[in-house]
Design an enzyme around this catalytic site. Structure first.
Site, short mmCIF file in Angstrom:
data_model
loop_
_atom_site.label_atom_id
_atom_site.label_comp_id
_atom_site.label_asym_id
_atom_site.label_seq_id
_atom_site.Cartn_x
_atom_site.Cartn_y
_atom_site.Cartn_z
N SER A 114 8.52 -4.25 -4.71
CA SER A 114 8.49 -3.92 -6.15
C SER A 114 8.59 -5.17 -7.02
O SER A 114 9.34 -5.21 -8.00
CB SER A 114 9.58 -2.91 -6.53
OG SER A 114 9.42 -1.69 -5.85
N PRO A 115 7.81 -6.23 -6.69
CA PRO A 115 7.90 -7.47 -7.49
C PRO A 115 7.49 -7.23 -8.94
O PRO A 115 7.93 -7.96 -9.82
CB PRO A 115 6.93 -8.42 -6.79
CG PRO A 115 5.93 -7.53 -6.12
CD PRO A 115 6.73 -6.32 -5.68
N VAL A 146 -4.25 -0.11 -6.70
CA VAL A 146 -5.50 0.42 -6.11
C VAL A 146 -6.65 0.21 -7.10
O VAL A 146 -7.71 0.81 -6.97
CB VAL A 146 -5.37 1.92 -5.74
CG1 VAL A 146 -4.41 2.09 -4.57
CG2 VAL A 146 -4.90 2.76 -6.93
N HIS A 205 13.04 -0.73 8.65
CA HIS A 205 12.82 -0.43 7.23
C HIS A 205 14.11 -0.39 6.41
O HIS A 205 14.16 -0.90 5.29
CB HIS A 205 12.07 0.91 7.11
CG HIS A 205 11.21 1.02 5.90
ND1 HIS A 205 9.98 1.65 5.91
CD2 HIS A 205 11.39 0.59 4.64
CE1 HIS A 205 9.46 1.60 4.69
NE2 HIS A 205 10.29 0.96 3.90
N LYS A 222 6.44 -1.09 9.46
CA LYS A 222 7.90 -0.93 9.50
C LYS A 222 8.29 0.28 10.34
O LYS A 222 7.57 1.29 10.35
CB LYS A 222 8.46 -0.77 8.08
CG LYS A 222 7.89 -1.80 7.09
CD LYS A 222 8.52 -1.75 5.72
CE LYS A 222 7.74 -2.64 4.75
NZ LYS A 222 6.58 -1.99 4.12
N TYR A 231 4.67 5.35 4.92
CA TYR A 231 3.66 5.43 3.86
C TYR A 231 2.52 6.37 4.27
O TYR A 231 1.67 6.71 3.47
CB TYR A 231 3.07 4.05 3.50
CG TYR A 231 4.09 3.01 3.08
CD1 TYR A 231 5.40 3.35 2.78
CD2 TYR A 231 3.72 1.66 2.99
CE1 TYR A 231 6.33 2.37 2.40
CE2 TYR A 231 4.64 0.69 2.61
CZ TYR A 231 5.95 1.05 2.33
OH TYR A 231 6.85 0.09 1.97
N ASP A 281 0.68 -4.97 3.55
CA ASP A 281 2.03 -4.47 3.87
C ASP A 281 2.03 -2.94 3.86
O ASP A 281 1.90 -2.32 2.82
CB ASP A 281 3.03 -4.99 2.83
CG ASP A 281 4.46 -4.53 3.14
OD1 ASP A 281 5.19 -5.30 3.79
OD2 ASP A 281 4.83 -3.40 2.75
N VAL A 297 0.81 -1.23 0.00
CA VAL A 297 0.00 0.00 0.00
C VAL A 297 0.85 1.28 0.00
O VAL A 297 0.36 2.34 0.37
CB VAL A 297 -1.04 0.02 1.15
CG1 VAL A 297 -2.02 -1.14 1.01
CG2 VAL A 297 -0.39 0.01 2.52
P1 NAD Z 1 5.13 -2.91 -7.61
O1 NAD Z 1 6.29 -3.59 -8.23
O2 NAD Z 1 4.18 -3.66 -6.78
O3 NAD Z 1 4.38 -2.16 -8.80
C1 NAD Z 1 3.19 -1.46 -8.58
C2 NAD Z 1 2.73 -0.80 -9.89
O4 NAD Z 1 2.58 -1.77 -10.91
C3 NAD Z 1 1.34 -0.17 -9.73
O5 NAD Z 1 1.44 1.14 -9.26
C4 NAD Z 1 0.81 -0.24 -11.14
O6 NAD Z 1 1.31 0.85 -11.88
C5 NAD Z 1 1.43 -1.50 -11.67
N1 NAD Z 1 0.54 -2.69 -11.59
C6 NAD Z 1 0.14 -3.36 -10.49
N2 NAD Z 1 -0.58 -4.44 -10.81
C7 NAD Z 1 -0.65 -4.44 -12.16
C8 NAD Z 1 -1.25 -5.31 -13.10
N3 NAD Z 1 -1.91 -6.42 -12.71
N4 NAD Z 1 -1.13 -5.01 -14.42
C9 NAD Z 1 -0.44 -3.92 -14.83
N5 NAD Z 1 0.17 -3.07 -13.98
C10 NAD Z 1 0.07 -3.33 -12.67
O7 NAD Z 1 5.71 -1.62 -6.83
P2 NAD Z 1 5.86 -1.08 -5.35
O8 NAD Z 1 4.65 -0.40 -4.90
O9 NAD Z 1 7.14 -0.32 -5.38
O10 NAD Z 1 6.14 -2.36 -4.44
C11 NAD Z 1 5.10 -3.10 -3.83
C12 NAD Z 1 5.05 -2.88 -2.33
O11 NAD Z 1 6.31 -3.19 -1.74
C13 NAD Z 1 4.81 -1.43 -1.89
O12 NAD Z 1 3.46 -1.02 -2.04
C14 NAD Z 1 5.27 -1.50 -0.46
O13 NAD Z 1 4.27 -2.11 0.36
C15 NAD Z 1 6.50 -2.40 -0.57
N6 NAD Z 1 7.77 -1.65 -0.70
C16 NAD Z 1 8.69 -1.78 0.31
C17 NAD Z 1 9.91 -1.12 0.22
C18 NAD Z 1 10.91 -1.29 1.31
O14 NAD Z 1 11.88 -0.54 1.36
N7 NAD Z 1 10.71 -2.24 2.20
C19 NAD Z 1 10.21 -0.31 -0.89
C20 NAD Z 1 9.25 -0.20 -1.90
C21 NAD Z 1 8.05 -0.89 -1.81
#
Ligand code: NAD
Length: 270
Positions: free
Chosen positions: A184-185, A228, A107, A74, A49, A44, A19
């Protein structure tokens, strides 16, 4: 929903809703409600955030009991540096409106993380958290925690996707049975730039996003894709009715290029 059994015996749902950048109002509340309806049982968030209040409201107003949802938050860098991890955790619990979180992470590996880890161990004993872990801790940071700590971290949440697998960190975690969560999977949405995913997706009648997430799952990685959008939220959890072939897994493995979308934990400044 599949689960990964952590080194503390708890079962963590392998897909969660990320989120970050989802707002602190209706947008994130709707996203969580759609996710719960689609079968997600894992959210998460993080203090930084700035949406723990809305995350808490979404969980409280859903039909799914609190005990059935895995909630991660975190501790932010300033709090680690200032030695106020316990206070920061209490503030997060208050904003979330919950008595405990299932997982709390440090974090980033900023100065003071050894002391912060000791505070998390105390919070665990006090029942404020069910599991304690790390985020963005590379091998050398992890070794520090293992040296000073009494409890082995349950999870390390790191940037992970086909362009960046961080093999050294993963193998250090594997040695101690520390589970990996991929942040960012979906390569922050840039996965669409890579034609291989769409090509493989056709063979399974799935989407490119599902191929990338399924590759993570078959590597025993926990994923927290962010969206979202109701359709995408459903799509990102519809991963259990197909299996990528060995040939396709290897083809995706070969895309690795050490490419980060986020900051490098060896060299960041925030
Ligand atoms: P993400 O890799 O999950 O990508 C999200 C983006 O992908 C969305 O904004 C959208 O544009 C696109 N998307 C999502 N589903 C899709 C679909 N089915 N088809 C097409 N496009 C799609 O990116 P993220 O938000 O960077 O990472 C996921 C989560 O990881 C974050 O929300 C957060 O909770 C966590 N995170 C943690 C850290 C850390 O330092 N621990 C850093 C970054 C993110």
């Amino acid at each position: 929903m599949k689960h990964i059994t952590l080194n503390n015996g708890l079962r963590m749902p392998q897909v969660g809703l990320g989120v970050w950048q989802s707002g602190n109002g209706e947008e994130v509340i709707n996203a969580i409600h759609w996710a719960l309806a689609a079968g997600y049982r894992h959210v998460d968030t993080a203090m930084i955030y700035k949406n723990e209040e809305a995350v808490g409201k979404a969980l409280a107003s859903s039909d799914v009991p609190r005990a059935d949802v895995w909630l991660t938050t975190k501790i932010w860098n300033d709090d680690i540096r200032k030695g106020r991890t316990t206070a920061a955790l209490d503030e997060s619990l208050a904003r979330l409106g919950v008595e405990y979180v299932d997982l709390i992470l440090l974090h980033w590996p900023v100065d003071g993380y050894e002391r912060a880890w000791a505070e998390l161990e105390t919070a665990l004993a006090a029942g404020k958290v069910k599991s304690i872990g790390l985020s963005n801790f590379m091998d050398e940071h992890l070794q520090d925690i293992l040296r000073v700590g009494n409890i082995v971290p349950a999870v390390n949440q790191i940037e992970y996707h086909p362009y960046l697998v961080q093999a050294e960190t993963i193998s250090a975690c594997d040695e101690h049975n520390i589970a990996i969560t991929a942040w960012s999977p979906l390569m922050q949405g840039k996965f669409l730039d890579e034609p291989l995913f769409a090509k493989i997706a056709k063979d399974y009648d799935k989407t490119a996003a599902q191929v990338v997430l399924r590759w993570c799952l078959q590597n025993d990685i926990i994923v927290i894709p962010k969206s979202v959008n109701e359709g995408r939220i459903r799509e990102n959890n519809d991963l259990f009715g197909f299996e990528l072939s060995e040939e396709h897994l290897v083809a995706i493995d070969e895309l690795e290029r050490g490419h980060r979308y986020g900051p490098d934990p060896h060299d960041f400044d925030f």
